[in-house]
Design an enzyme around this catalytic site. Structure first.
Site, PDB file in Angstrom:
ATOM      1  N   GLU A  47      25.643  11.201  12.770  1.00 38.73           N
ATOM      2  CA  GLU A  47      24.903  12.824  12.615  1.00 38.73           C
ATOM      3  C   GLU A  47      24.358  13.540  13.622  1.00 38.73           C
ATOM      4  OE1 GLU A  47      24.793  14.097   9.330  1.00 38.73           O
ATOM      5  OE2 GLU A  47      25.245  11.392   8.505  1.00 38.73           O
ATOM      6  N   GLU A  94      88.729 -22.688 -12.452  1.00 38.80           N
ATOM      7  CA  GLU A  94      89.580 -23.442 -13.716  1.00 38.80           C
ATOM      8  C   GLU A  94      89.144 -25.283 -13.268  1.00 38.80           C
ATOM      9  OE1 GLU A  94      92.133 -22.420 -15.938  1.00 38.80           O
ATOM     10  OE2 GLU A  94      92.132 -20.370 -15.337  1.00 38.80           O
TER      11      GLU A  94
END
Length: 1680
Positions: free
Chosen positions: A297, A744
């Site tokens: 402040e 296959e």
């Protein structure tokens, strides 16, 4: 000797006094560099300041926009460090944040000063240089710019501006540790700071506030939330106290702790102990980042006056610097990998005994603030062994403490779920992927080896089984039952397994077969039922051909293997944990049901129930056949399924051969040749992965008993084997992310059940190996930079491979690649693509994360252009295509758009069919040409250059306007409702041949200084248009430069600017300010033109079309050149549109800034042929036939003058707001048709009627009586205005009838009184002036003479003098011995009291204007009188009347007036005498003519004399009115006095003046003022005088000077006396020392040090040298 000693003491005192006062004054006047403390920085000021600093100091500063406020103001922080280009390892980050509460403004300003101080003193001041070189500093002057803009300077308390625009207190808006359940609406400013705090590794911070003087530290609130008095200590309470102490101690006053009615010991406080603040920012910093922040402040007054800012800077400067230096305290170092020496990012730093950890930064560097002491500090990182060291921290620089961590091998049990370390290559700062997984959910036995639970471990297992011949021996729980499963058996099996393993399986159906059987899929993963971000999805599909059943059965076996081994086999557990596996045992359940066991190469059951081969039924890239033209239910189900899930890899299990078959399956020709896909290399790798892990497939001889086929390594390209159109694997690759091959599995399609174990044995490792390939290549995430969200469907492409994949719902992707180096690009519509180079190995997939930023163009299109795709196309359209499109658009939006083909001119082109020029009209009212609305014409292709740019841009603008109207965009709705917008996209259309040439030859050549501008065809067409249509604003859009040109194009009397320069500039700026490149000198390298300029400023102009449109049509025509390239490549068009759209819109909106209305007469009938002038301009604008008008204007007040034949002129004031139209109502009164003379009685009655008619405005009163007791009447016009007493207004005196025989003046003033009465409320200017002024009309000063005057002749002098035969005009005496007549006295007394600004007398007997020229006038004074006199010169010269031959026969009294002299010298009024003609009593027609001529200039006096310098004088401290103040204007001979309210008004013509305001006991106030030119040319000011601070009645400076002179005089006197006494005792150079003399005692006492005593033991010494030597020694002793 006593006198000598005293003299020297006195001399010392004086020297010290002078040094002290000099130092005091030096310190008081000191400033830091060029810091300007005189004012607060508003948002625009601050933005400019920061940009200027960055520009001035580019090497050490850089601006960063952290986010935006509610009102879209930027939250800007400036970075200050010696290397802004990169992050320096080991350099801590520091930040200051100010103005969090908008009305707490001191922090904002001192941070601005700090920025300037740091930048200006770098490499000049050692301290600053060290800070900048060793610290990465960020300073954000304001976190709440919106609040600051609302706050008011001088308000020390209060809440205005405290919160943001939403009135939210930002220091209560952060998530709070004690209120985690509370829902808070996080504000944009808060969110920006949260992201900034968490995204950066700040070490130390301060948040600057106001309202007290204290340093407050965490925590700011407590769990109890007591209002105050609850100390809430953070774990680092000692550190925070130390930080707060540093700031308070270095602050000039904070340490005292007693401020603002508060008491804080040592100037610091715990936040919660002061008062509880939930949601504070300092706590959030500490709890969510490395940063320790305190709140400071700074001042008791939140928003003090700017005069206090300098002191606040000095109070805080040292504290700001000292606090920044604290970032270098405590402990610092690096956390590194002991093996590689690489830094470890996000390593945790723990301090024993302090429950707060920090983490290391990008390079492994860290900073840990600590108070002095000894600590144990531990560093730990995922995958490394922790390390603990002891360290002693001192109060000095940070102690270096680095850690070298050793990697560890983590077990499944030991690896944590979260926070796993990533081995990634990433383009983002935080990769969201993890390569670790939690421990499987159920317990495991001791068969699981102790190995890391990572992808790397999984891939190690995969790689160990890849080669059939060198496979690692692996033990599984194998399936025990091998049999064929029909549909019911399979369904039962899947349901049972799903129920047995619900934690890792989920059974779902993707669809129904032709015969209604479910297509079941079993999902196997650790979190079934959902996609986990970063986890790839894999699928196996079996039994596509119903009679090829091996895949069906081994997939059932695979399901058993995975489920039964989960949490029992680590390899398989990892596979399940890291992969979302989907297994579909059969895609063709109907076909299976009719197939026969033992079928080797048959076809029964191959197809579905419709007889369709499903592997020929998918859409094909090359051929659409009868089979794939329509998709079967099974096909549709699979297609839907595959598009729903983000599959990465897949295999389709078939039978009939033994190989791995990869795409493509067919060719365009249908022949069996190699059909390579873009990912051919990847398909080979994954095909070989299966083949080489298979027991026999890799041998390449699939069915030797059936045929002799050979496939190298057991793999083949599908099409090379045989071409298959409509295959599933190609469709997967071409339409999804999924790479699929066809496998296959054996030569027998439906083997006997007894053979199934061998098939399982041959394939089980291959199945797992192939599945493991999903974790190879590259993987990662694509994210949006803000708000760090995933980008779905972003494209991932690889340079050289023409195949993209796309991200899944979480932004995750997986891109299979063969080993090698690649450039990988992530792209997404609306974003800028990103490319990263990566090296891919056969190990775990490299993680590459992308963070994409929005693509400016696409983002802009979405946000600003309604996503109009046509506007983003890089394509030129020819005129025909554009016309077709516009007509189509007009057809669909016929209520707001029409297209008109303009007249064709065969001369325009050599082609047989001239190209069509058309005009688009956009308006919500197409049916009527509304003249009270702006008509704006935009033209493209205007110049000779045949540039198509304008057409392309304006066509886009049309699309934009129509779409905006459709979606109800507010700005565009405003345009449609308030503007008639006309657009000619292509005025100078090139021929078809020219078009073909242009399409092939793009040109970036700019126009030279000689602009290729305005073809004759374009000019001719525009001239035709203006005959039929009134355009208020015209803009041509062209290319070949970046500038805006306005008239004049040719100099007019040497001047380049028109009378309407401000309007042209306003329009030009509306366009150019939204196109910043226009102002950049180097925007077009080969063109010297930039910015806004007049065409006349070019040395060679080939056209003056702009001038012509202004002069002849009063159209404001400007030209905008929007592209350096005359014909830019089409790729530049979207960007060019983006740059010009907003400028075009702003120009159209600015065109609505003006005044509109309709001129009517008293009966509301249209007045025709109305001439309109603006302000002081002479340019005449003509209203439309229906009396309507619209005129573009600049912002602010304007005066519009209306004239029409047969009507009295009228003026109206309009206050023009930005981009809006002001409506004025105009009713003109018919001119007076006749006038007559009135007797004194009739005149009195007329005045009473006026007073009654305009009750509240006019007041009739008597100044006094004549010697014959006749009233001297005065009529005052004073409009009531709240809080504005008469004394604060300008007073104007109109007087006539000095000579009773002069009848014209009184009649003119009678008519003036009527005019003022009737015009009030109708003429806005006159109305306004009557609210600012008091008009006093005294029609007859000599009523006695007027009553006896004769109207018989022009030059009859009967009644000239008053009843006592005195000439009142010569009777304004101030000398006591002179006799002043009663009439004169009452007027003199009234004038002395009122001090009128203007004193105008109306006379006759000559024709002209008289000013007090016999008074010695200075040039400025003369200019005042001349300026007013010129208002009458023209009209007087036009008057004609009888009696000219007798003019001037009255002698000097015609040209002499003591009234003028009295008004000027004693009342400081501006005196004018207007004589209307030679005849005192012309006939009534001539009287009427005189009134018509004088009406306007007389009314002008009311407005003109309100101009000048006005104001009030106040005491600066007490705000009391200074009623004794005086004003002196340089060049004027008299001094002006303020009135009893301390107000003043001084008429001054436009110009610059030096003003001095004085008052006894106060400092003089000096100011340069500028009286503006224009209708309201008035400079208003509140002047504050500063009282002179005195000592003993003297100013500080005078006192110091006088005191110093007095002291120096005393010193000189004492010195002379002492020297004379000393000289009287001296012999010739030497004297005997008398040690018994009192003076010597004093001398010895004065010099009491040892050296001196030794010296004084000598018997003789030379006074001439030793006195000086001893005195010097004393000085030296005192300075140590």
């Amino acid at each position: 000797m006593g006198g000598l000693v005293m003299g020297r003491k006195l001399f010392h005192f004086v020297i010290q006094f002078v040094i002290f006062t000099s130092f005091y004054n030096l310190e008081a006047s000191h400033t830091d560099g060029s810091i300007d403390f005189s004012h607060y920085h508003q948002y625009e000021d601050l933005s400019k300041f920061l940009r200027d600093m960055e520009t001035k100091y580019p090497k050490i500063s850089r601006l960063h926009t952290i986010g935006k406020s509610v009102k879209k103001r930027d939250l800007v922080a400036i970075q200050i460090t010696d290397n802004v280009e990169g992050v320096e390892p080991g350099e801590p980050m520091f930040k200051y944040v100010g103005n969090m509460h908008g009305n707490e403004a001191v922090g904002r300003e001192i941070l601005i000063y700090l920025i300037q101080y740091l930048l200006e003193n770098y490499e000049k001041d050692d301290r600053v240089t060290a800070l900048v070189k060793n610290t990465n500093i960020y300073i954000m002057p304001t976190m709440n710019p919106d609040g600051f803009e609302n706050a008011k300077e001088g308000q020390c308390t209060g809440e205005v501006g405290r919160g943001n625009e939403n009135k939210v207190d930002l220091n209560r808006n952060f998530p709070d540790q004690f209120d985690v359940k509370d829902k808070i609406n996080i504000q944009p400013e808060t969110k920006a700071l949260m992201d900034w705090i968490e995204g950066q590794k700040f070490v130390l911070s301060a948040n600057l506030h106001g309202g007290s003087v204290v340093a407050s530290y965490p925590f700011d609130d407590s769990a109890k939330h007591r209002v105050a008095g609850e100390y809430s200590a953070a774990p680092d309470d000692a550190v925070f106290k130390q930080l707060a102490h540093v700031y308070a101690n270095y602050h000039k006053t904070m340490k005292s702790g007693v401020h603002c009615g508060d008491h804080f010991p040592d100037g610091i406080t715990n936040g919660a102990h002061w008062y509880d603040v939930p949601g504070g920012m300092e706590d959030y910093n500490y709890l969510h980042s490395n940063c320790m922040e305190i709140t400071i402040e700074l001042s008791c007054c939140k928003y003090p006056k700017a005069s206090q800012l300098k002191q606040e800077w000095y109070n805080n400067k040292e504290a700001l610097l000292a606090f920044m230096e604290e970032v270098h305290k405590g402990v610092k170092g690096f956390v590194q990998d002991a093996k590689t020496n690489n830094g470890i990012k996000n390593a945790v730093i723990m301090v024993e005994g302090i429950s707060h950890n920090i983490s290391s930064s990008f390079f492994g560097d860290y900073w840990r603030l600590l108070v002095p002491g000894t600590y144990k500090i531990t560093a730990l990182a995922e995958g490394f062994q922790p390390q603990t060291q002891s360290v002693t921290v001192t109060a000095g620089p940070a102690t270096n403490l680095s850690f070298r961590l050793v990697r560890r091998e983590a077990t499944v049990d030991s690896v944590p779920v979260a926070g796993s370390v990533q081995t990634t290559l990433t383009a983002s700062t935080n990769g969201p992927l993890s390569t670790t997984q939690p421990t499987p959910p159920t317990s495991h036995d001791n068969s699981i080896p102790e190995e890391p639970n990572t992808l790397e471990t999984l891939l190690q297992h995969i790689n160990k089984i890849k080669d059939y011949s060198h496979r690692e021996k692996v033990n599984f729980i194998e399936p025990k039952e091998f049999r064929h499963h029909n549909y019911e058996d399979m369904e039962k099996f899947l349901k049972n397994i799903s129920q047995m393993y619900p934690d890792i399986t989920k059974l779902y159906s993707i669809g129904i077969s032709v015969q209604g059987r479910h297509l079941w899929v079993l999902e196997i993963t650790d979190h079934p039922g959902k996609h986990e971000p970063g986890e790839p999805e894999f699928k196996y599909i079996g039994n596509m051909h119903g009679n090829e059943v091996v895949g069906r059965e081994i997939l059932i076996n695979l399901i058993q293997l995975l489920c039964e081994n989960y949490n029992k086999n680590h390899f398989l557990s990892l596979m399940v944990n890291f992969t979302r596996i989907h297994i579909m045992p059969t895609m063709n359940p109907d076909g299976y049901e009719i197939a026969k066991e033992g079928d080797v190469q048959g076809v029964v059951g191959r197809s579905n129930a419709h007889g369709i081969d499903l592997n020929r039924n998918f859409p094909d890239q090359y051929q659409t056949t009868q089979i794939n033209a329509h998709q079967e239910p099974e096909t549709v189900a699979v297609m839907t399924w595959v598009q729903k899930y983000p599959f990465v890899l897949s295999a389709n299990l078939h039978g009939g051969s033994l190989l791995a078959n990869f795409p493509f399956d067919d060719t365009r020709s249908g022949y069996s040749v190699y059909s390579k896909s873009p990912d051919d290399a990847v398909f080979k790798v994954i095909s070989e992965a299966y083949s080489l892990a298979h027991s026999t497939m890799h041998q390449g001889h699939p069915c030797p008993k059936i045929d002799n086929e050979y496939f190298k390594d057991g793999i083949t390209n599908g099409a090379k084997w045989y071409s298959v159109s409509g295959g599933m694997q190609d469709w997967n690759y071409l339409h999804t992310n999924c790479f699929e091959i066809t496998i296959e599995l054996g030569c027998t399609k439906y083997p006997l059940a007894k053979d199934l174990p061998s098939y399982w044995a041959a394939n089980k490792f291959a199945l797992l190996e192939f599945m493991g390939q999903v974790h190879k290549g590259v993987r990662g995430f694509v994210l949006d930079t803000h708000p760090d969200s995933p980008l779905v469907n972003a494209a991932i492409s690889v340079e050289g491979i023409d195949h993209q994949i796309h991200t899944a719902s979480d932004g995750d992707y997986w891109r299979l690649l063969a080993t090698g180096d690649y450039k990988i690009t992530a792209s997404h519509e609306g974003y800028t693509s990103q490319t990263i180079q990566v090296h891919v190995t056969s190990d775990v997939a490299v993680e590459v994360n992308f963070t994409l930023t929005r693509n400016e163009l696409d983002q802009w299109s979405q946000n600003q252009d309604f996503q109009i795709r046509e506007n983003m196309k890089s394509l030129y359209k020819n005129n025909s295509d554009l016309l077709f499109e516009m007509k189509d658009l007009a057809g669909r939006y016929s209520e707001i758009m029409e297209v008109t083909e303009l007249p064709k001119n065969v001369k325009r082109s050599t082609s047989l069919i001239p190209p069509t020029v058309y005009m688009v009209h956009l308006s919500s009212n197409l049916s009527k040409h509304e003249y009270d609305k702006p008509h704006v014409l935009l033209i493209g292709g205007f110049s000779d250059g045949k540039s198509p740019v304008g057409a392309q841009i304006l066509t886009r603008f049309i699309r934009h306007q129509v779409r905006g109207y459709e979606v109800k965009d507010k700005e565009i709705i405003k345009i449609f409702e308030n503007v008639h917008l006309h657009i000619i996209p292509y005025m100078n259309v090139p021929s078809s041949n020219d078009t073909m040439k242009l399409l092939k030859n793009y040109s970036c050549d700019p126009y030279p200084n000689k602009l290729m501008f305005a073809s004759s065809d374009s000019e001719n067409l525009l001239q035709q248009l203006k005959e039929k249509h009134k355009f208020n604003v015209i803009l041509t859009v062209d290319s070949g430069g970046l500038f805006v040109m306005i008239p004049w194009q040719r100099l007019h009397e040497g001047v380049a600017a028109t009378e309407d320069e401000e309007v042209f500039q306003s329009l030009a700026h509306a366009f150019a300010d939204k196109y910043p490149e226009i102002y950049q000198p180097d925007a077009c390298r080969s063109s010297t033109n930039h910015g806004i300029f007049h065409g006349a400023e070019l040395h060679s102009q080939t056209s003056d079309i702009l001038d012509d449109m202004y002069t002849n049509s009063h159209s404001y025509m400007i030209s905008a050149f929007v592209s350096c390239c005359r014909y830019p490549p089409p790729e530049q068009l979207p960007e060019l549109w983006m740059k010009t759209m907003e400028p075009l819109k702003q120009l159209v909106l600015r065109s609505t800034q003006g005044v509109s209305g309709q001129v009517l007469d008293g009966s509301f009938t249209v007045v025709k042929n109305v001439s309109i002038t603006l302000d002081s301009n002479h340019e005449i604008i003509t209203a439309a036939e229906d009396g309507q008008f619209y005129i573009p204007l600049t912002q602010g007040p304007h005066t519009i003058h209306f004239k029409a034949e047969g009507f009295e002129s009228q003026s109206q004031q309009a206050i023009i707001q930005k981009d809006s139209t002001s409506l004025v109502q105009v009713q003109l009164n018919s001119e007076l048709k006749e006038m007559e003379y009135h007797s004194m009685a009739a005149m009195e009655e007329l005045f009473r009627n006026v007073s009654k008619q305009c009750q509240g405005l006019a007041k009739l009163h008597s100044l006094g009586k004549t010697s014959n007791k006749n009233n001297i009447w005065m009529l005052d016009f004073e409009a009531k205005k709240e809080n504005a007493p008469t004394t604060s207004r300008t007073h104007l005196l109109f007087v006539a009838g000095f000579h009773g025989n002069e009848a014209v003046g009184p009649e003119i003033l009678v008519q003036l009184a009527y005019e003022l009465c009737e015009s009030y409320g109708f003429d806005s200017i006159l109305t306004k002036m009557l609210r600012e002024s008091v008009v006093h009309i005294l029609p007859v000063l000599n009523p006695d003479g007027a009553m006896v005057a004769s109207p018989a002749g022009c030059n009859d002098t009967t009644g000239k003098n008053n009843a006592k035969d005195a000439d009142l005009l010569l009777n304004f005496y101030t000398e006591k011995e002179k006799v002043v007549q009663t009439e004169t006295r009452v007027l003199m007394d009234w004038m002395m009291k009122v001090q009128p600004t203007l004193a105008l007398s109306l006379r006759s007997g000559y024709q002209g204007i008289i000013t007090p020229s016999y008074v010695n006038l200075n040039p400025p004074e003369k200019s005042v009188l001349d300026n007013l006199g010129r208002k009458f010169t023209n009209v007087l010269s036009e008057l004609e009347g009888a009696g000219k031959e007798e003019c001037g026969k009255g002698g000097d009294t015609f040209f002499n007036s003591s009234f003028l002299e009295y008004a000027y010298r004693h009342c400081h009024s501006v005196p004018l005498e207007i004589s209307t003609g030679c005849c005192h009593h012309p006939n009534e027609d001539q009287l009427l003519n005189i009134w018509h001529k004088l009406r306007e200039p007389l009314l002008d006096m009311v407005t003109e004399t309100n101009k000048g310098f006005s104001g009030i004088v106040k005491d600066k401290e007490s705000q009391k009115n200074m009623v004794n103040a005086t004003i002196k204007i340089e060049g004027f001979s008299w001094t002006f006095h303020v009135n009893e309210e301390a107000r003043f008004h001084i008429y001054l013509p436009p110009g610059s003046y030096q003003v001095t305001v004085s008052c006894h006991g106060y400092q003089n106030y000096k100011k340069n003022i500028v009286v503006p030119n224009g209708e309201l040319g008035r400079f208003d000011s509140v002047i504050h005088l500063q009282s002179v601070s005195t000592i003993l009645g003297l100013s500080h400076a005078a006192f110091i000077v006088i005191a110093s002179l007095v002291v120096l005089s005393l010193l000189l006197v004492c010195t002379v006396v002492i020297c004379m006494r000393a000289r009287a005792r001296k012999t010739a150079g030497f004297s005997r020392l008398n040690f018994d003399d009192d003076e010597d005692d004093d001398f010895e006492e004065y010099y009491d040090n040892g050296a001196t005593k030794k010296f004084m033991n000598k018997e003789y010494h030379d006074y001439s040298s030793d006195d000086e030597d001893m005195f010097n020694k004393k000085l030296i002793n005192n300075s140590r």
